[in-house]
Design an enzyme around this catalytic site. Structure first.
Site, PDB file in Angstrom:
ATOM      1  N   SER A  36      -9.307   1.638   3.579  1.00 22.82           N
ATOM      2  CA  SER A  36      -9.046   2.618   2.112  1.00 22.82           C
ATOM      3  C   SER A  36      -7.609   1.613   1.560  1.00 22.82           C
ATOM      4  CB  SER A  36      -7.456   3.908   3.079  1.00 22.82           C
ATOM      5  OG  SER A  36      -7.222   3.229   4.168  1.00 22.82           O
ATOM      6  N   SER A  39      -9.474  -0.458   7.442  1.00 29.26           N
ATOM      7  CA  SER A  39      -9.231  -0.513   5.999  1.00 29.26           C
ATOM      8  C   SER A  39      -8.529  -1.434   5.239  1.00 29.26           C
ATOM      9  CB  SER A  39      -8.214   0.396   6.072  1.00 29.26           C
ATOM     10  OG  SER A  39      -9.041   1.586   5.804  1.00 29.26           O
ATOM     11  N   LYS A  50       1.020  -1.095  -0.266  1.00 32.59           N
ATOM     12  CA  LYS A  50      -0.211   0.037   0.355  1.00 32.59           C
ATOM     13  C   LYS A  50       1.411   1.288   0.090  1.00 32.59           C
ATOM     14  CE  LYS A  50      -3.581   2.153   2.976  1.00 32.59           C
ATOM     15  NZ  LYS A  50      -4.455   2.006   4.001  1.00 32.59           N
TER      16      LYS A  50
HETATM   17  N1  GLN Z   1     -12.611   4.849   6.742  1.00 34.03           N
HETATM   18  C1  GLN Z   1     -11.948   4.335   8.007  1.00 34.03           C
HETATM   19  C2  GLN Z   1     -12.583   5.967   8.082  1.00 34.03           C
HETATM   20  O1  GLN Z   1     -12.081   7.055   6.814  1.00 34.03           O
HETATM   21  C3  GLN Z   1     -11.024   4.040   8.182  1.00 34.03           C
HETATM   22  C4  GLN Z   1      -9.940   3.900   7.333  1.00 34.03           C
HETATM   23  C5  GLN Z   1      -8.552   3.210   7.803  1.00 34.03           C
HETATM   24  O2  GLN Z   1      -8.870   2.355   8.353  1.00 34.03           O
HETATM   25  N2  GLN Z   1      -7.340   3.385   7.127  1.00 34.03           N
HETATM   26  O3  GLN Z   1     -11.143   6.567   8.158  1.00 34.03           O
END
Ligand code: GLN
Length: 479
Positions: A153, A177, A78
């Site tokens: 994400s 994420s 990532k």
């Molecule tokens: N979707 C969550 C957010 O927008 C989690 C994101 C993540 O785990 N990096 O913060």
């Protein structure tokens, strides 16, 4: 090319000289060339580095040496995880040309174990999002259903593995994420306990929540990658000294009699009926395996989303202060220093990142700190307490990973709150610091993957993996 390579399959093929590590890498790059334009899973390819490593592995094979555990395994990373000499954008314009001078510990460990890094994967900007639509470089498409999002994400890392463009990948999980994109793309995906995997080299979003973890096509492969990246790192003082068990060796044991808690708060309003049916069928698989099911109650679950969005944005507003046009990345020149800061941050950050910086600055500011941030910390402690109490009664918790199946591209972008609700079942475990995995649990209408989430107590990764593997072996993926 065989799209269904596994870690063991690669080892076998290299050992018996059916294929070389270089040929394997080159086959994957061919596939990427065919599919990436549509999926947008990779942002940057690191061919030079991949072939250098593949040749090193082929040298070991030729010399008849014992191969390291991930020898020749093509992986994707990532793009919030630092890679020396390889562009790392965080899905943001502000780091469009940023080339880190060092490797994250997790990357260093994967390469030391023989893995071949193919490239860097697309993600929501600074890992803020649940659909990968917040990337400055365009959204990723779900390989299972290309008009839909892959989750986020870490959508690029999930899509790359699901489409056979990598055998395993690393994502990061702050509020869901890793687990949620794993669920949306129909592959297993794991977040270890907070402190289990070093965060050194992970570009920070919310430091008390951020964790690095793997995607793969089987739980066994997830366990293999986890075993390599876990463990103490002196460069991350929050990484634990607790020894790393042999996760694979812990698998395959009987699960009969293990106590599974089903928290009823995770089956409430807003849950898709198709998801509910699949999760119920998944729970029946555990019952058939002889596990004991118990309904339990986790009183503070309803407050998790609000608490998460206070704590995560507060930490983000502080972490993202470093992008000022002086130290990293983009700089937009202006007449004064203040104007330069403003213009750089105005042009470099996308809308969601700005929204969170504003929210985070607000909850930390004098007069509001006690009312929001401090209260958030208190509720976080209560949520962690819910988990500790639950684990005094049961061995693991089973829940849906996401209340809904993968949604259509664009379906939720206009309503941030709807997007935040995608994490309703994952943020709890993030706040509590416990490990969680999402494993495939059937598909709605034969094309929309559903994920089942298993939480374990802190540092109970081996138990979580044991149950995930048992579920997979018992056909849980196709309920
Ligand atoms: N979707 C969550 C957010 O927008 C989690 C994101 C993540 O785990 N990096 O913060």
């Amino acid at each position: 090319m065989n799209a269904a390579w596994t870690i063991d399959g690669v080892r076998e093929a290299l050992g018996t000289k059916k294929i070389s590590a270089r040929e394997l890498a080159s086959d994957f790059y061919k596939r990427i060339a065919e599919r990436n334009q549509e999926l947008n899973a990779y942002l940057t390819l690191s061919e030079e580095r991949a072939y250098l490593q593949a040749d090193r592995i082929d040298g070991l094979v030729a010399a008849g040496k014992v191969l390291p555990p991930l020898a020749g395994v093509p992986i994707a990373i990532k793009d919030v995880i630092s890679t020396r000499g390889v562009r790392t954008t965080c899905g943001s314009k502000i780091l469009e040309n940023y080339i880190p001078p060092y490797d994250a510990t997790a990357v260093e460990r994967l390469e030391a174990a023989g893995a071949v890094m193919l490239g860097k994967t697309n993600c929501d900007e600074f890992a803020m999002g649940s659909s990968t639509e917040n990337s400055a470089y365009g959204p990723v498409r779900n390989p299972e259903s290309t008009d839909r999002v892959p989750g986020g994400s870490s959508g690029g890392s999930a899509a790359a593995v699901a489409a056979g463009l990598a055998v395993a990948s690393l994502g990061t999980d702050t509020g869901g994420s890793i687990r949620q994109p794993g669920s949306f793309c129909g592959i297993p995906a794991m977040m270890g306990s907070y402190g289990r995997v070093s965060r050194y080299g992970l570009i920070a979003f919310a430091s008390s929540l951020d964790r690095i973890g793997p995607f793969a096509t089987s739980t066994r492969d997830v366990a293999a990658v986890m075993g390599v990246i876990a463990g103490r790192d002196t460069n991350d003082s929050t990484s634990t000294t607790a020894p790393v068990p042999d996760y694979r060796a812990a698998m395959g044991k009987p699960v009969k009699g293990l106590r599974i808690g089903i928290p009823k708060e995770y089956f409430g309003a807003g849950m898709d009926e198709g998801v509910r049916k699949k999760i119920e069928a998944g729970i029946a698989v555990f019952e058939k395996l002889g596990c004991e099911l118990r309904e339990i109650h986790m009183a503070h679950t309803d407050y998790a989303i609000a608490t998460y969005y206070i704590i995560a944005t507060a930490e983000a507003s502080s972490n993202l202060a470093r992008y000022d046009g002086v130290r990293y990345g983009l700089r937009v020149e202006a007449d004064s220093l203040l104007a330069m800061y403003r213009k750089t941050r105005g042009a470099g950050f996308g809308a969601e990142v700005k929204r969170r910086i504003v929210l985070g600055t607000y909850v930390l500011s004098a007069g509001y700190y006690d009312a929001f941030y401090l209260k958030g910390q208190r509720v976080r402690a209560l949520i962690a307490q819910d988990f500790r109490e639950a684990f005094s009664k049961v061995d693991v918790l089973v829940t849906p990973t996401s209340p809904v199946p993968p949604f259509l591209l664009g379906e939720r972008t206009s309503d941030p709150l709807q997007m935040y609700l995608a994490d309703i079942y994952t943020v709890t475990g993030s706040l509590a610091g416990v490990p969680g995995i999402s494993v495939p649990c059937g598909k709605i209408c034969g094309k929309l993957p559903v994920g089942l989430q298993i939480f374990g107590p802190a540092f109970g990764e081996a138990r979580v993996l044991l149950l995930a593997d048992a579920f997979e072996q018992a056909g849980g993926a196709s309920v």
